[in-house]
Design an enzyme around this catalytic site. Structure first.
Site: not given
Ligand code: ADE
Length: 263
Positions: A90, A117, A155, A170
């Site tokens: 993150p 963590e 893709r 898209d």
């Protein structure tokens, strides 16, 4: 052919997603090769330990550096190309459609799926070429993020998606979100597909779709609107949607003023 190594402590996680749909087809056709690398196999400890307590204290466990360094060294030998090493976390830079297109052009990628963590920082310092996040929320590990990125980049590999137009149409490929889609039956539960879509008039259908795409983007993702690159017709749609939104807001304010307090 792109060779993707996924370093994870949960290789089973990927079994079903790579066994179905477009990704399976791409693997079967030899367009993508995916290898699952179990980080535990590279632990030097007797109990295959891959995590330990954080220095300095604090909650949770941190993934140890040595098994990850060993795993990367191990996979580095095959394939003829050095892999681009990507850590999922993150704390990474936000993954985008543009990055998906760029990654699809590489010969080799190695994804490191962080867990617990976090991952010992020396992995980032000594091994990782880039750290990617798929969004501003915290998952239990990088596995789901690696899947998202692999699906998006596959893709973009020529031959993976049968119909070229379905990739270029898209959302995010252009500047706007995709227009609404309908199929049979035309009338369902009192809701109808817009008559223009069954009119057979391709010019009008194109106009309707463009209008819907731009309006949706203004309403749902105004951050995607780049006023500098809008064509004249796109700018007109943006202005109209903004004017209508302004009028609706004024009406709401007027209505709210009429309502008794607390309603
Ligand atoms: N690991 C945990 N959360 C993540 C996120 N948002 N993106 C990528 N990897 C993650």
């Amino acid at each position: 052919m792109i060779l993707i190594d996924i370093l994870t402590i949960f290789p089973d996680y990927f079994e079903s997603p790579f066994g179905i749909g477009l990704i399976k087809k791409a693997i079967d056709a030899g367009l993508i090769s995916i290898r699952l690398v179990d980080i535990r196999h590279f632990s030097a400890s007797r109990h295959n330990q891959v995590d330990d307590c954080p220095f300095g204290g604090g909650a949770g466990m941190v993934m140890k550096p040595e098994p990850i360094f060993r795993a990367i060294r191990h996979i580095g030998r095959g394939g003829g190309y050095k892999p681009r090493v990507i850590l999922l976390s993150p704390q990474g830079i936000r993954f985008t459609q543009d990055r998906a297109v760029q990654l699809a052009g590489l010969k080799r990628i190695a994804f490191i799926c962080g867990r617990y963590e976090g991952v010992d920082e020396r992995v980032s310092e000594g091994l990782v070429d880039e750290e990617l996040s798929i969004g501003d929320y915290v998952l239990s590990g990088g596995e789901a993020a690696a899947l998202v990125i692999i699906e998006a980049l596959s893709r973009q590999i020529p031959g993976v998606v049968g119909n070229k137009e379905s990739v270029s149409g898209d959302t995010f490929y252009g500047k706007f979100l995709k227009y609404p889609q309908y199929t049979r039956p035309q009338h369902y539960l009192g809701m109808s597909a817009p008559p223009v879509l069954v009119s057979g008039d391709h010019g009008k259908i194109e106009d309707w779709r463009m209008n819907q795409s731009v309006s949706r983007t203004v309403q749902r993702r105004p951050d995607l609107i780049d006023h500098g690159t809008l064509s004249e017709s796109e700018r007109k749609i943006v202005d109209k949607v903004n004017r209508t939104a302004g009028e609706k807001k004024r009406l709401r304010v007027l209505n709210d003023e009429k309502l008794p307090e607390g309603s």
